[in-house]
Motif scaffolding. Structure first.
Motif, PDB file in Angstrom:
ATOM      1  N   SER A 150      56.716-147.689  75.801  1.00  0.00           N
ATOM      2  CA  SER A 150      56.730-148.343  74.494  1.00  0.00           C
ATOM      3  C   SER A 150      57.685-147.576  73.589  1.00  0.00           C
ATOM      4  O   SER A 150      58.367-146.645  74.029  1.00  0.00           O
ATOM      5  CB  SER A 150      55.324-148.374  73.890  1.00  0.00           C
ATOM      6  OG  SER A 150      54.885-147.058  73.575  1.00  0.00           O
ATOM      7  N   LYS A 151      57.706-147.971  72.335  1.00  0.00           N
ATOM      8  CA  LYS A 151      58.579-147.285  71.386  1.00  0.00           C
ATOM      9  C   LYS A 151      58.234-145.809  71.289  1.00  0.00           C
ATOM     10  O   LYS A 151      59.113-144.964  71.050  1.00  0.00           O
ATOM     11  CB  LYS A 151      58.440-147.955  70.010  1.00  0.00           C
ATOM     12  CG  LYS A 151      59.252-147.300  68.908  1.00  0.00           C
ATOM     13  CD  LYS A 151      59.016-147.993  67.582  1.00  0.00           C
ATOM     14  CE  LYS A 151      59.768-147.284  66.452  1.00  0.00           C
ATOM     15  NZ  LYS A 151      59.530-147.934  65.143  1.00  0.00           N
ATOM     16  N   HIS A 152      56.972-145.485  71.472  1.00  0.00           N
ATOM     17  CA  HIS A 152      56.512-144.108  71.281  1.00  0.00           C
ATOM     18  C   HIS A 152      56.256-143.353  72.588  1.00  0.00           C
ATOM     19  O   HIS A 152      56.340-142.120  72.597  1.00  0.00           O
ATOM     20  CB  HIS A 152      55.220-144.099  70.453  1.00  0.00           C
ATOM     21  CG  HIS A 152      55.379-144.647  69.076  1.00  0.00           C
ATOM     22  ND1 HIS A 152      55.979-143.953  68.053  1.00  0.00           N
ATOM     23  CD2 HIS A 152      55.023-145.853  68.552  1.00  0.00           C
ATOM     24  CE1 HIS A 152      55.982-144.675  66.958  1.00  0.00           C
ATOM     25  NE2 HIS A 152      55.411-145.843  67.235  1.00  0.00           N
ATOM     26  N   ALA A 153      55.933-144.046  73.666  1.00  0.00           N
ATOM     27  CA  ALA A 153      55.472-143.382  74.887  1.00  0.00           C
ATOM     28  C   ALA A 153      56.538-143.378  75.981  1.00  0.00           C
ATOM     29  O   ALA A 153      57.111-144.412  76.318  1.00  0.00           O
ATOM     30  CB  ALA A 153      54.206-144.064  75.407  1.00  0.00           C
ATOM     31  N   LEU A 154      56.785-142.190  76.537  1.00  0.00           N
ATOM     32  CA  LEU A 154      57.713-142.010  77.651  1.00  0.00           C
ATOM     33  C   LEU A 154      56.956-141.393  78.818  1.00  0.00           C
ATOM     34  O   LEU A 154      56.392-140.302  78.701  1.00  0.00           O
ATOM     35  CB  LEU A 154      58.875-141.109  77.251  1.00  0.00           C
ATOM     36  CG  LEU A 154      59.900-140.794  78.355  1.00  0.00           C
ATOM     37  CD1 LEU A 154      60.679-142.057  78.725  1.00  0.00           C
ATOM     38  CD2 LEU A 154      60.852-139.684  77.915  1.00  0.00           C
ATOM     39  N   LEU A 155      56.948-142.095  79.944  1.00  0.00           N
ATOM     40  CA  LEU A 155      56.257-141.622  81.151  1.00  0.00           C
ATOM     41  C   LEU A 155      57.280-140.992  82.083  1.00  0.00           C
ATOM     42  O   LEU A 155      58.399-141.503  82.233  1.00  0.00           O
ATOM     43  CB  LEU A 155      55.565-142.796  81.842  1.00  0.00           C
ATOM     44  CG  LEU A 155      54.640-142.480  83.023  1.00  0.00           C
ATOM     45  CD1 LEU A 155      53.388-141.763  82.542  1.00  0.00           C
ATOM     46  CD2 LEU A 155      54.268-143.775  83.752  1.00  0.00           C
ATOM     47  N   ARG A 156      56.924-139.884  82.730  1.00  0.00           N
ATOM     48  CA  ARG A 156      57.838-139.255  83.691  1.00  0.00           C
ATOM     49  C   ARG A 156      57.077-138.839  84.950  1.00  0.00           C
ATOM     50  O   ARG A 156      55.950-138.352  84.887  1.00  0.00           O
ATOM     51  CB  ARG A 156      58.557-138.055  83.073  1.00  0.00           C
ATOM     52  CG  ARG A 156      57.669-136.906  82.673  1.00  0.00           C
ATOM     53  CD  ARG A 156      58.465-135.806  81.970  1.00  0.00           C
ATOM     54  NE  ARG A 156      57.619-134.700  81.562  1.00  0.00           N
ATOM     55  CZ  ARG A 156      56.918-134.668  80.446  1.00  0.00           C
ATOM     56  NH1 ARG A 156      56.967-135.703  79.616  1.00  0.00           N
ATOM     57  NH2 ARG A 156      56.161-133.633  80.137  1.00  0.00           N
ATOM     58  N   LEU A 157      57.734-139.047  86.072  1.00  0.00           N
ATOM     59  CA  LEU A 157      57.187-138.686  87.375  1.00  0.00           C
ATOM     60  C   LEU A 157      58.222-137.833  88.096  1.00  0.00           C
ATOM     61  O   LEU A 157      59.367-138.262  88.282  1.00  0.00           O
ATOM     62  CB  LEU A 157      56.863-139.942  88.193  1.00  0.00           C
ATOM     63  CG  LEU A 157      56.335-139.714  89.614  1.00  0.00           C
ATOM     64  CD1 LEU A 157      54.970-139.016  89.579  1.00  0.00           C
ATOM     65  CD2 LEU A 157      56.225-141.051  90.353  1.00  0.00           C
TER      66      LEU A 157
END
Length: 395
Positions: free
Chosen positions: A359-366
């Motif tokens: 989203s505009k605020h959330a960044l997921l990383r793997l």
């Protein structure tokens, strides 16, 4: 003397005609740039506007239009360079300042964005909706390390971090870190004669703080402190590490030089780093990071080199490939945030990181990481695979 006066009189018409031609050229350039700007023909505007930069038609209004065209087309680095020219000539140009803020924000340069925000008026600041508590980002990550070694249990890593804006020019990043791994080394036999491994757990609790001071829109000074509490085989160690460095933000490159020093589990440590970030497209669609380090561990020197390449894979999705070469025994990474002081040194590592903008605020990383390690007790090499999942929330 009369001869000099005659030369001046003869030169005056030429000077007048030259000045008139320059003025006409400037009016023509501005007129065409205005038409392209109003038509939204950004690529043509960039091409046209860059042609007269070497002559007298070089003026702030033209730079502003070109900067906006660069920003709209996603070349944020080039846009920042154009808006710099505008602000050098017109420091009170609040729109150019606001666009500087957005460009830095799009490049994940939070400290640079905060510096520009410090010059905005209250009404504009309210429109960009900064956190009233000075919060910048919060992130958590958790990982498991799977060694291909029957005398090493799985390792577990956790980190929780938060970044806060202390003032427009000061940003403080803090992290709390935990690492646990059981090391099997001692043997015993039960009453039936069966042989078992007896393990000791290597535990670490850590606190990390990094302070960045933005000197101006190009230069920043950084300092960090890392405290590590380690317990293993009945022994407790307290380690303290520090870093001082300076960063330079250019049009397509960022440069950093720093020095780390301190005491790590009874060993004197010094590490010297030089880092170069390259953004050939002026954004995060493609970038590279090159970092060279000289590590001095109680008089034993090692050269370590890290190379990373990242690019935009799909909409809202990026991938980064990285590899590190050299003896990484007690190596410090990411301004001293990550300390590679596990029981067995790493000789080589490579990995992939997938970033997904939820989203505009959330960044997921793997992240997946492969490491080639050396068992310090048996002097053999073994492989270790790691998987880490993290999420960053941007306020």
């Amino acid at each position: 003397m009369e001869y000099r006066k005659l030369i001046i009189l003869l030169a005056l018409p030429f000077i007048f005609l030259t000045a008139k031609a320059q003025e006409n050229n400037r009016i023509l350039t501005d007129s065409i740039a205005e038409e392209l700007y109003n038509a939204g023909d950004w690529k043509q505007l960039i091409t046209w506007g860059n042609k007269p930069m070497a002559d007298t038609s070089d003026f702030p209004a033209l730079h502003f239009k070109i900067g906006y065209a660069y920003m709209v087309t996603g070349n944020y680095k080039a846009a920042i360079n154009q808006f710099d020219f505008v602000l050098n000539k017109e420091p009170a140009n609040s729109t150019a300042r606001l666009y500087q803020y957005y460009c830095n924000n799009y490049l994940n340069n939070n400290a640079g964005a905060s510096y520009q925000a410090g010059y905005l008026d209250k009404e504009t600041l309210h429109s960009i909706k900064l956190s009233p508590f000075g919060l910048v980002t919060a992130d958590v990550e958790s990982g498991i390390k799977l060694p291909n070694n029957n005398e090493r249990d799985n390792g577990f890593f956790e980190r929780a971090g938060i970044s806060t804006r202390l003032w427009w020019r000061f940003q403080l990043d803090q992290s709390y870190i935990s690492f646990d791994q059981k090391i099997f080394r001692e043997f015993y036999r039960d009453r039936y004669g069966d042989k078992f491994l007896f393990g000791k757990t290597d535990k670490q609790k850590e606190y990390f703080a990094r302070l960045q001071f933005t000197i101006n829109d190009k230069l920043s000074a950084i300092g960090s402190y890392h405290y590590i509490y380690t317990t293993f085989r009945g022994k407790t160690d307290y380690s303290n590490l520090g870093l001082l460095g300076i960063t330079y933000t250019g049009q397509y490159v960022n440069l950093q030089g720093d020095i780390n020093w301190g005491n790590l589990i009874g060993k004197a440590l010094k590490q010297y780093d030089a880092k170069l970030d390259f953004y050939p497209l002026g954004n995060l669609n493609f970038y590279t990071t090159s970092r060279a380090s000289v590590l001095d561990l109680s008089g034993v020197k090692s050269f370590i080199y890290n190379q990373a390449i990242g690019f935009k894979l799909l909409n809202n999705t990026w991938i980064e490939t990285a590899a590190t070469f050299g003896n990484e025994d007690d190596y410090l990474d990411n301004d001293g945030l990550y300390v590679y002081n596990s029981i067995d040194p790493t000789k080589f590592k490579a990995g992939e990181t997938l970033f997904y903008q939820v989203s505009k605020h959330a960044l997921l990383r793997l992240n997946y990481l492969y490491e080639k390690k050396t068992d310090i007790y048996r002097d053999i090499n073994y492989n270790q695979n790691s998987v880490t999942l993290g999420i960053t929330w941007k306020f």
